[in-house]
Design an enzyme around this catalytic site. Structure first.
Site, PDB file in Angstrom:
ATOM      1  N   GLU A 156     -60.152   6.469  49.744  1.00  0.00           N
ATOM      2  CA  GLU A 156     -61.840   6.488  49.628  1.00  0.00           C
ATOM      3  C   GLU A 156     -62.279   5.260  48.938  1.00  0.00           C
ATOM      4  OE1 GLU A 156     -62.175  11.340  50.258  1.00  0.00           O
ATOM      5  OE2 GLU A 156     -62.830  10.496  48.681  1.00  0.00           O
ATOM      6  N   CYS A 205     -66.779   0.880  44.498  1.00  0.00           N
ATOM      7  CA  CYS A 205     -65.744   1.599  43.817  1.00  0.00           C
ATOM      8  C   CYS A 205     -64.587   1.601  44.616  1.00  0.00           C
ATOM      9  CB  CYS A 205     -66.239   3.005  43.198  1.00  0.00           C
ATOM     10  SG  CYS A 205     -64.841   3.976  42.327  1.00  0.00           S
ATOM     11  N   CYS A 218     -52.067   9.451  42.785  1.00  0.00           N
ATOM     12  CA  CYS A 218     -51.956   8.921  41.189  1.00  0.00           C
ATOM     13  C   CYS A 218     -51.051   9.563  40.836  1.00  0.00           C
ATOM     14  CB  CYS A 218     -53.205   9.201  40.702  1.00  0.00           C
ATOM     15  SG  CYS A 218     -53.121   8.082  39.067  1.00  0.00           S
ATOM     16  N   CYS A 260     -53.853  13.475  35.133  1.00  0.00           N
ATOM     17  CA  CYS A 260     -54.984  13.606  34.340  1.00  0.00           C
ATOM     18  C   CYS A 260     -55.458  15.118  34.520  1.00  0.00           C
ATOM     19  CB  CYS A 260     -56.040  12.639  34.242  1.00  0.00           C
ATOM     20  SG  CYS A 260     -55.454  11.072  33.466  1.00  0.00           S
ATOM     21  N   CYS A 315     -58.922  15.680  36.816  1.00  0.00           N
ATOM     22  CA  CYS A 315     -58.963  14.699  37.873  1.00  0.00           C
ATOM     23  C   CYS A 315     -58.646  15.555  39.245  1.00  0.00           C
ATOM     24  CB  CYS A 315     -58.308  13.275  37.586  1.00  0.00           C
ATOM     25  SG  CYS A 315     -58.717  12.272  38.951  1.00  0.00           S
ATOM     26  N   CYS A 355     -67.180  10.290  40.456  1.00  0.00           N
ATOM     27  CA  CYS A 355     -65.948  10.117  39.364  1.00  0.00           C
ATOM     28  C   CYS A 355     -64.945  11.314  39.488  1.00  0.00           C
ATOM     29  CB  CYS A 355     -66.030   9.892  37.983  1.00  0.00           C
ATOM     30  SG  CYS A 355     -66.966   8.450  37.537  1.00  0.00           S
TER      31      CYS A 355
HETATM   32  N1  SAH Z   1     -56.745   5.584  36.822  1.00  0.00           N
HETATM   33  C1  SAH Z   1     -57.955   4.991  36.505  1.00  0.00           C
HETATM   34  C2  SAH Z   1     -59.119   4.717  37.339  1.00  0.00           C
HETATM   35  C3  SAH Z   1     -59.640   5.827  38.089  1.00  0.00           C
HETATM   36  S1  SAH Z   1     -60.723   7.238  37.630  1.00  0.00           S
HETATM   37  C4  SAH Z   1     -58.417   5.410  34.990  1.00  0.00           C
HETATM   38  O1  SAH Z   1     -57.762   6.320  34.350  1.00  0.00           O
HETATM   39  O2  SAH Z   1     -59.319   4.917  34.341  1.00  0.00           O
HETATM   40  C5  SAH Z   1     -62.236   6.497  37.197  1.00  0.00           C
HETATM   41  C6  SAH Z   1     -62.873   7.393  35.874  1.00  0.00           C
HETATM   42  O3  SAH Z   1     -63.052   8.617  36.248  1.00  0.00           O
HETATM   43  C7  SAH Z   1     -61.935   7.600  34.980  1.00  0.00           C
HETATM   44  O4  SAH Z   1     -62.474   7.506  33.600  1.00  0.00           O
HETATM   45  C8  SAH Z   1     -61.467   9.143  35.144  1.00  0.00           C
HETATM   46  O5  SAH Z   1     -60.737   9.682  33.929  1.00  0.00           O
HETATM   47  C9  SAH Z   1     -62.786   9.705  35.344  1.00  0.00           C
HETATM   48  N2  SAH Z   1     -62.688  11.072  36.077  1.00  0.00           N
HETATM   49  C10 SAH Z   1     -61.667  11.539  36.653  1.00  0.00           C
HETATM   50  N3  SAH Z   1     -61.735  12.738  37.220  1.00  0.00           N
HETATM   51  C11 SAH Z   1     -63.142  13.104  36.676  1.00  0.00           C
HETATM   52  C12 SAH Z   1     -64.035  14.163  36.898  1.00  0.00           C
HETATM   53  N4  SAH Z   1     -63.678  15.118  37.669  1.00  0.00           N
HETATM   54  N5  SAH Z   1     -65.347  14.167  36.257  1.00  0.00           N
HETATM   55  C13 SAH Z   1     -65.744  13.009  35.609  1.00  0.00           C
HETATM   56  N6  SAH Z   1     -65.121  11.689  35.637  1.00  0.00           N
HETATM   57  C14 SAH Z   1     -63.475  11.868  35.929  1.00  0.00           C
END
Ligand code: SAH
Length: 364
Positions: A95, A108, A115, A119, A122, A336
């Site tokens: 996406e 973006c 991934c 985390c 996410c 995000c």
């Molecule tokens: N892997 C990279 C980039 C992808 S995520 C990283 O970790 O930075 C982009 C941002 O969105 C990251 O800061 C991630 O932690 C955040 N993110 C992921 N899931 C989220 C959610 N459910 N709500 C808000 N931010 C989120």
């Protein structure tokens, strides 16, 4: 990449393109011309590249092509954000999101299918890791966005699906193409890599690229960060913070952008804010507080606005530039952490299957 397929010129940055044309017996400038046709003019048909000789065009048709991802779904949001689902050669999906904001427009971009980092908050993590994207699959997202919106974006962030620094070489070539004057012409301040903190690759990146850096921090201490961003167990804060400082050393205009997702009752107290201030002391910093974007089955809630505001005030009082990131495109699951793409369900969790059904409707 399959060896039986013709070379995809979208995988080549300017230098690689020049080398390829020399290998065909042509000149480096022919390579630069083709690079410009593809990225600046959006032309992918060799016959429309009018400054190449017929012979060179015939040679190209035989050995190469411009293979783009296919846009299989476009979802516009009420707030102007647009999400695209792009399908790759092997049927995998990623996406890409276009985020307009006044004069600024940010694309973006995803760097991996799925991934591996897991985390806790996410949704991309839920599908597990499928594979790395090739250069052309990363840049192809930007190519499509530029054509569909009929202008290049003013900014690009590698904040889509995947961990960019876990797909190092292709990401670096893609960054070069984004910054190239013959392609998307984005300055180093307008291309941002977001990483969860793969420390050795932060040092490597500094050697080969001058892009801006955003780091997913989300917690001010190792105990909590181990839980939220499990890669912290391998690269804890005492190794991450110096690597980030080193990244911006020598450029006084630069700051690290720290991303901090606001999770209700988890990392959002004033004590957390104080610990964060201590942690970042001496590091030129900007903090983006991101209200948590929920997704089906997610175990967290976003902190309430008042708590986010109080957290921000505490950081501002300590002199740290802090903004609350607007949630954009959440009505189309483009915010995000909501990007899913096509889910090859590796984690076996029910959520993944559910999302395929929702996203797949109306697509072929
Ligand atoms: N892997 C990279 C980039 C992808 S995520 C990283 O970790 O930075 C982009 C941002 O969105 C990251 O800061 C991630 O932690 C955040 N993110 C992921 N899931 C989220 C959610 N459910 N709500 C808000 N931010 C989120």
């Amino acid at each position: 990449m399959g060896t039986d397929k013709p070379l995809n010129l979208l995988d080549l940055d300017r230098k690689a393109m020049e080398r390829y044309f020399v290998s065909l017996g042509a000149k480096p400038f022919h390579g630069r011309n083709v690079f410009k046709w593809i990225h600046k003019h959006g032309v992918t048909d060799f016959d429309r590249m009018t400054d190449l000789s017929k012979r060179l065009r015939a040679q190209l048709r035989e050995s190469a092509e411009v293979r783009l991802p296919e846009v299989v779904l476009e979802k516009p949001s009420a707030d102007g954000t647009v999400k695209w689902v792009m399908e790759l050669d092997d049927g995998q999906r990623v996406e890409t999101v276009w985020i307009p904001d006044g004069r600024r427009s940010t694309v973006c971009v995803s760097s991996q299918v799925g991934c591996a980092l897991d985390c806790a908050f996410c949704s991309t993590a839920r599908q597990g890791f499928n594979r790395n994207l090739a250069v052309g699959e990363i840049v192809g997202q930007l190519w499509h966005a530029t054509r569909i919106m009929q202008r290049p974006p003013t900014n690009v962030v590698l904040m889509g699906m995947g961990e960019p620094l876990a797909n190092f070489e292709p990401v670096v070539s893609a960054l070069d193409i984004m910054q190239d004057d013959l392609a998307y012409m984005l300055s180093k301040y307008r291309v941002t890599v977001s990483t969860s903190g793969i420390v050795p690759n932060l040092y490597r990146l500094r050697e080969v690229s001058d892009v801006s850096l955003a780091v997913s921090l989300h917690a001010p201490d190792n105990g909590l960060r181990d839980e939220l961003v499990p890669i912290n167990r391998k690269y804890p804060l005492e190794s991450l913070i110096p690597a980030c400082r080193d990244f911006i050393r020598g450029d006084k205009r630069r700051k690290i952008t720290w991303e901090y997702v606001m999770l209700d009752g988890v990392n959002d107290s004033i004590a957390h804010a104080k610990a964060l201030i201590r942690l970042l002391e001496g590091t030129p910093s900007k903090i983006n507080l991101i209200p948590f974007n929920p997704f089906p089955g997610s175990p967290y809630r976003s902190s309430p606005p008042e708590r986010i505001a109080a957290f921000r005030q505490r950081l501002l009082r300590a002199g740290i530039m802090t903004i609350v990131r607007k949630t954009r495109g959440d009505d189309i699951d483009a915010a995000c952490g909501q990007l899913v793409g096509r889910v090859r369900d590796r984690s076996g969790r029910a959520l993944a299957r559910l999302r395929v059904a929702a996203d797949g409707r109306g697509v072929r």
